[in-house]
Scaffold this active site. Sequence first.
Site, PDB file in Angstrom:
ATOM      1  CG  LEU A   1       8.000   1.811  -1.194  1.00 23.91           C
ATOM      2  CD1 LEU A   1       7.758   1.908   0.304  1.00 23.91           C
ATOM      3  CD2 LEU A   1       7.261   2.932  -1.922  1.00 23.91           C
TER       4      LEU A   1
ATOM      5  CB  ALA B   1      10.286  -3.442   6.683  1.00 24.40           C
ATOM      6  CG  PHE B   2       7.887  -6.704   2.752  1.00 24.71           C
ATOM      7  CD1 PHE B   2       7.164  -6.512   3.919  1.00 24.71           C
ATOM      8  CD2 PHE B   2       7.231  -6.545   1.538  1.00 24.71           C
ATOM      9  CE1 PHE B   2       5.824  -6.165   3.876  1.00 24.71           C
ATOM     10  CE2 PHE B   2       5.887  -6.199   1.482  1.00 24.71           C
ATOM     11  CZ  PHE B   2       5.180  -6.003   2.658  1.00 24.71           C
ATOM     12  CE  LYS B   3       4.445  -1.927   4.118  1.00 26.41           C
ATOM     13  NZ  LYS B   3       4.508  -2.886   5.239  1.00 26.41           N
ATOM     14  CG  ASP B   4      13.711  -0.887   2.412  1.00 27.84           C
ATOM     15  OD1 ASP B   4      13.277   0.282   2.384  1.00 27.84           O
ATOM     16  OD2 ASP B   4      14.301  -1.370   3.403  1.00 27.84           O
TER      17      ASP B   4
END
Length: 465
Positions: free
Chosen positions: A116, A110-113
């Site tokens: 983060l 997901a784009f949160k990588d």
Amino acid sequence: MRYVSTRGTAPVLEFEDAVLAGLARDGGLYVPEEWPQFSAVQFRAMRGQPYADIAFQIMQPFVDGAVDDDTLKSICDESYNGFSHDAVAPFQQLDDNLFLLELFHGPTLAFKDFALQVLGRLFDTILARRGERITIVGATSGDTGSAAIEACRGREAIEIFILHPKGRVSDIQRCQMTSVTEANVHNIAIQGTFDDCQDLVKEMFNDEDFRSEQNLSAVNSINWARIMAQVVYYVSSALSLGAPDRSIAYAVPTGNFGDIFAGYVASKIGLPIERLIIGTNTNDILARFMETGAMEARDVVPTLSPAMDIQVSSNFERLLFDLYGRDGRIVSQALTAFRESGTMTAPSDVLDKARELFAAARLDDDGIKAQIAATYEKSGVIVDPHTATGLHAAQICAPDPSVPVVSLSTAHPAKFPDAVETAIGIKPSLPPSLVDLLERPERLDTLPNDLSVVQKFVRERATNK
Ligand SMILES: *Cc1c(COP(=O)(O)O)cnc(C)c1O
């Protein structure tokens, strides 16, 4: 670069302290005191460069020496080396002027990588220099937890505790968190809902003694470094489509308003952005705001796009701060009124300002399934339910047909196999690196929805006393 709080009374901080603080002490969020500016010449020079190199150049003025250039450069290189696609954020062209930007090639799909991976390394660098350790506590309904764990696993200076509602995240999402074996990672299944988890986290932050004893830090998108890192894919994608010599529109599946706010920041630093299109699901407070100027909270309805099942988008406060002329006092008053009464109405000049750049459209669960099916039939591309809300909004709110619209694809479809299967009868498969995910041994503890029990658990497990 100094950072100020959206509510005007917290201390002004440098980058390093703003990143470690997360939420400001007056309850506001940190934003840069002024927006750094990039010229068209600077943007043109970035065209065609590797993603990590663009990332370094965009983040450098925000970091402003808090991490030296060589270290920042290695943080960018290492963060995006682990992505499974060479382009890091590749395009799929769906139509003459409609592009999907695939943001799911990171380790947790997901784009949160994108943010983060950078944040975990920034924490590590800053803490090592200060000789400090932190405890991260966070609540997740799915994607944030796994991306945060993946970014912090094995890091010397960090203990990470992620709370998820027991039995209420998907098997894939749970296993992405619980199959991680490093000793600094602690998964807690709470006997309760996502809201219970979030309340427990808030209470731990509000307990001043516990907060300072554990040196608590936050990894959710109230953390400025997450927004900063997400600005990069707006820049890199716009450059590929002809910016800065041409203006680009973006459609963004929106929950906490972090991702689309990064698009706003991209426009503030000089990237020509024609329109920012908010895609919401049935939890449509932002779409209603854009229609009427009234923010009105309702109960959260569970949908096929759970990462967007949010009523109060915390990062919207960062936009309000600018819309209200960067007057923290007015923002603070408006949000206090909103918290007390559940509604807040923006004056018409503020709404007009918001509408100059933003548009919004909503999509319910039937619409999500229909959009997944339509995209598959037309182009053979399988999209996840979150991406579907963005694509729908992209079509409804597209500007003049000469402007390219980039629709952000925020998760790999295999993260939400059931929704995709009901829409098109095909169960998308996980990429090779994760095919055995559901068979891996799991490590988690189940705790009751009880603050004192959770705090005791954190104290016992965290090695930083
Ligand atoms: C977190 C998330 C969103 C929402 O992003 P915000 O920054 O909270 O607006 C959308 N799609 C997916 C798949 C997510 O994980």
